[in-house]
Design a protein around this motif. Structure first.
Motif, PDB file in Angstrom:
ATOM      1  N   LYS A 130      32.090  42.046  36.425  1.00  0.00           N
ATOM      2  CA  LYS A 130      31.957  43.457  37.266  1.00  0.00           C
ATOM      3  C   LYS A 130      31.414  42.982  38.632  1.00  0.00           C
ATOM      4  O   LYS A 130      31.782  43.644  39.501  1.00  0.00           O
ATOM      5  CB  LYS A 130      31.412  44.396  36.370  1.00  0.00           C
ATOM      6  N   GLU A 131      30.455  42.077  38.685  1.00  0.00           N
ATOM      7  CA  GLU A 131      29.932  41.718  40.033  1.00  0.00           C
ATOM      8  C   GLU A 131      29.856  40.372  40.182  1.00  0.00           C
ATOM      9  O   GLU A 131      28.879  39.723  40.132  1.00  0.00           O
ATOM     10  CB  GLU A 131      28.465  42.345  40.005  1.00  0.00           C
ATOM     11  N   PRO A 132      30.864  39.538  40.206  1.00  0.00           N
ATOM     12  CA  PRO A 132      30.927  38.314  40.518  1.00  0.00           C
ATOM     13  C   PRO A 132      30.124  37.470  41.730  1.00  0.00           C
ATOM     14  O   PRO A 132      29.737  36.532  41.462  1.00  0.00           O
ATOM     15  CB  PRO A 132      32.454  37.835  40.503  1.00  0.00           C
ATOM     16  N   HIS A 133      30.072  38.232  42.484  1.00  0.00           N
ATOM     17  CA  HIS A 133      29.420  37.863  43.628  1.00  0.00           C
ATOM     18  C   HIS A 133      27.846  37.621  43.591  1.00  0.00           C
ATOM     19  O   HIS A 133      27.400  37.057  44.294  1.00  0.00           O
ATOM     20  CB  HIS A 133      29.754  38.909  45.089  1.00  0.00           C
ATOM     21  N   THR A 134      27.261  38.258  42.628  1.00  0.00           N
ATOM     22  CA  THR A 134      25.814  38.250  42.265  1.00  0.00           C
ATOM     23  C   THR A 134      25.502  37.181  41.471  1.00  0.00           C
ATOM     24  O   THR A 134      24.265  36.889  40.987  1.00  0.00           O
ATOM     25  CB  THR A 134      25.180  39.369  41.670  1.00  0.00           C
ATOM     26  N   TRP A 135      26.623  36.267  41.082  1.00  0.00           N
ATOM     27  CA  TRP A 135      26.336  35.020  40.145  1.00  0.00           C
ATOM     28  C   TRP A 135      27.059  33.769  40.768  1.00  0.00           C
ATOM     29  O   TRP A 135      27.963  33.143  40.375  1.00  0.00           O
ATOM     30  CB  TRP A 135      27.136  35.473  38.880  1.00  0.00           C
ATOM     31  N   PRO A 136      26.550  33.151  42.018  1.00  0.00           N
ATOM     32  CA  PRO A 136      26.895  32.030  42.422  1.00  0.00           C
ATOM     33  C   PRO A 136      26.959  30.930  41.764  1.00  0.00           C
ATOM     34  O   PRO A 136      27.973  30.001  41.968  1.00  0.00           O
ATOM     35  CB  PRO A 136      25.999  31.846  43.855  1.00  0.00           C
ATOM     36  N   SER A 137      26.394  30.786  40.617  1.00  0.00           N
ATOM     37  CA  SER A 137      26.384  29.403  40.010  1.00  0.00           C
ATOM     38  C   SER A 137      27.655  29.677  39.045  1.00  0.00           C
ATOM     39  O   SER A 137      27.859  28.323  38.358  1.00  0.00           O
ATOM     40  CB  SER A 137      25.135  29.471  39.144  1.00  0.00           C
ATOM     41  N   PHE A 138      28.156  30.764  38.939  1.00  0.00           N
ATOM     42  CA  PHE A 138      29.582  30.699  37.991  1.00  0.00           C
ATOM     43  C   PHE A 138      30.783  30.976  39.096  1.00  0.00           C
ATOM     44  O   PHE A 138      31.546  31.467  38.594  1.00  0.00           O
ATOM     45  CB  PHE A 138      29.267  31.890  37.214  1.00  0.00           C
ATOM     46  N   ALA A 139      30.460  30.736  40.455  1.00  0.00           N
ATOM     47  CA  ALA A 139      31.662  31.078  41.147  1.00  0.00           C
ATOM     48  C   ALA A 139      32.985  30.549  40.687  1.00  0.00           C
ATOM     49  O   ALA A 139      34.164  31.184  40.731  1.00  0.00           O
ATOM     50  CB  ALA A 139      31.214  30.466  42.551  1.00  0.00           C
ATOM     51  N   THR A 140      33.143  29.231  40.366  1.00  0.00           N
ATOM     52  CA  THR A 140      34.275  28.429  40.327  1.00  0.00           C
ATOM     53  C   THR A 140      34.940  29.276  39.212  1.00  0.00           C
ATOM     54  O   THR A 140      36.174  29.467  38.900  1.00  0.00           O
ATOM     55  CB  THR A 140      34.133  27.106  40.008  1.00  0.00           C
ATOM     56  N   GLU A 141      34.286  29.480  38.044  1.00  0.00           N
ATOM     57  CA  GLU A 141      34.761  30.121  36.629  1.00  0.00           C
ATOM     58  C   GLU A 141      35.325  31.356  37.037  1.00  0.00           C
ATOM     59  O   GLU A 141      36.526  31.698  36.433  1.00  0.00           O
ATOM     60  CB  GLU A 141      33.678  30.103  35.441  1.00  0.00           C
ATOM     61  N   LEU A 142      34.334  32.077  37.795  1.00  0.00           N
ATOM     62  CA  LEU A 142      34.800  33.464  37.552  1.00  0.00           C
ATOM     63  C   LEU A 142      36.194  33.751  38.968  1.00  0.00           C
ATOM     64  O   LEU A 142      36.632  34.777  38.624  1.00  0.00           O
ATOM     65  CB  LEU A 142      33.477  34.433  38.417  1.00  0.00           C
ATOM     66  N   GLU A 143      36.214  32.853  39.827  1.00  0.00           N
ATOM     67  CA  GLU A 143      37.131  32.799  40.793  1.00  0.00           C
ATOM     68  C   GLU A 143      38.464  32.877  39.917  1.00  0.00           C
ATOM     69  O   GLU A 143      39.456  33.485  40.203  1.00  0.00           O
ATOM     70  CB  GLU A 143      37.139  31.933  41.645  1.00  0.00           C
ATOM     71  N   ARG A 144      38.456  31.895  38.896  1.00  0.00           N
ATOM     72  CA  ARG A 144      39.876  31.755  38.028  1.00  0.00           C
ATOM     73  C   ARG A 144      40.169  33.065  37.256  1.00  0.00           C
ATOM     74  O   ARG A 144      41.128  33.301  37.071  1.00  0.00           O
ATOM     75  CB  ARG A 144      39.413  30.715  36.989  1.00  0.00           C
ATOM     76  N   ILE A 145      39.065  33.728  36.621  1.00  0.00           N
ATOM     77  CA  ILE A 145      39.248  34.892  35.964  1.00  0.00           C
ATOM     78  C   ILE A 145      39.729  35.911  37.166  1.00  0.00           C
ATOM     79  O   ILE A 145      40.701  36.708  36.598  1.00  0.00           O
ATOM     80  CB  ILE A 145      38.011  35.341  35.305  1.00  0.00           C
ATOM     81  N   GLU A 146      39.084  36.062  38.122  1.00  0.00           N
ATOM     82  CA  GLU A 146      39.520  37.056  39.114  1.00  0.00           C
ATOM     83  C   GLU A 146      41.264  36.675  39.539  1.00  0.00           C
ATOM     84  O   GLU A 146      41.833  37.585  39.746  1.00  0.00           O
ATOM     85  CB  GLU A 146      38.817  36.879  40.359  1.00  0.00           C
ATOM     86  N   MET A 147      41.568  35.463  39.701  1.00  0.00           N
ATOM     87  CA  MET A 147      42.949  34.954  39.957  1.00  0.00           C
ATOM     88  C   MET A 147      43.945  35.543  38.848  1.00  0.00           C
ATOM     89  O   MET A 147      44.884  36.059  38.959  1.00  0.00           O
ATOM     90  CB  MET A 147      43.065  33.483  40.319  1.00  0.00           C
ATOM     91  N   LEU A 148      43.331  35.590  37.410  1.00  0.00           N
ATOM     92  CA  LEU A 148      44.262  36.078  36.311  1.00  0.00           C
ATOM     93  C   LEU A 148      44.284  37.675  36.443  1.00  0.00           C
ATOM     94  O   LEU A 148      45.424  38.262  35.933  1.00  0.00           O
ATOM     95  CB  LEU A 148      43.647  35.665  35.149  1.00  0.00           C
ATOM     96  N   HIS A 149      43.454  38.431  37.084  1.00  0.00           N
ATOM     97  CA  HIS A 149      43.512  39.786  37.049  1.00  0.00           C
ATOM     98  C   HIS A 149      44.464  40.341  37.875  1.00  0.00           C
ATOM     99  O   HIS A 149      45.143  41.480  37.533  1.00  0.00           O
ATOM    100  CB  HIS A 149      42.270  40.474  37.980  1.00  0.00           C
ATOM    101  N   ILE A 150      45.239  39.497  38.577  1.00  0.00           N
ATOM    102  CA  ILE A 150      46.318  39.959  39.387  1.00  0.00           C
ATOM    103  C   ILE A 150      47.443  40.268  38.693  1.00  0.00           C
ATOM    104  O   ILE A 150      48.340  41.004  38.989  1.00  0.00           O
ATOM    105  CB  ILE A 150      46.724  38.687  40.548  1.00  0.00           C
TER     106      ILE A 150
END
Length: 150
Positions: free
Chosen positions: A81-101
């Motif tokens: 819900k707040e990926p920008h507040t977790w910089p150490s997970f940026a790569t993993e969360l970016e993959r999930i955000e791409m799937l949201h599309i």
């Protein structure tokens, strides 16, 4: 309850693999599909949770129109819900955000552990395998549902 995908992960520091399991249930609470997969151990339990979600989403996209995911990990929900507040997970969360599309109305929410037992058993069992494993089917096969020796 609606058309949902319950997911869980299992990891320990003493084994080579982490495991993840997911269960797609229809609005009547009937299991439509189950899946389980193991993957190389991640740097933390939370990294494993994110990886389990990514794998569940990818599999659900191939087999269902389900857009509602449930987990018993509140920290995972916060990260999504707040990926920008977790910089150490940026790569993993970016993959999930791409799937949201791929979803018109993706959502993830909390479910108590007591309501997530099948996913938990799948994840724990798959973690214990000493080789790569990926299974998707309409029911849990006998060789996966054996009692756990944990």
């Amino acid at each position: 309850m609606g058309n949902i995908c319950l997911l869980d992960r299992s990891c320990t520091s003493s084994v080579q693999f982490n495991g993840c399991g997911w269960v797609w249930m229809d609005s009547g609470g009937n299991i439509q599909l189950v899946g389980t997969q193991n993957f190389s151990r991640r740097e933390s339990a939370l990294h494993s949770e994110v990886e389990a979600l990514r794998r569940a989403i990818e599999n659900i996209l191939q087999h269902s129109s389900c857009q509602s995911f449930r987990t018993n990990c509140k920290e995972l929900i916060a990260k999504i819900k707040e990926p920008h507040t977790w910089p150490s997970f940026a790569t993993e969360l970016e993959r999930i955000e791409m799937l949201h599309i791929c979803f018109s109305d993706f959502n993830i929410s909390y479910v108590p552990r007591a309501h997530n037992q099948i996913s938990d058993i799948l994840a724990k069992t798959t973690r214990s395998f000493h080789r790569k494993l990926h299974f998707i089917g309409c029911s849990v096969p006998v060789w996966l549902s054996r009692p756990l020796q944990v």
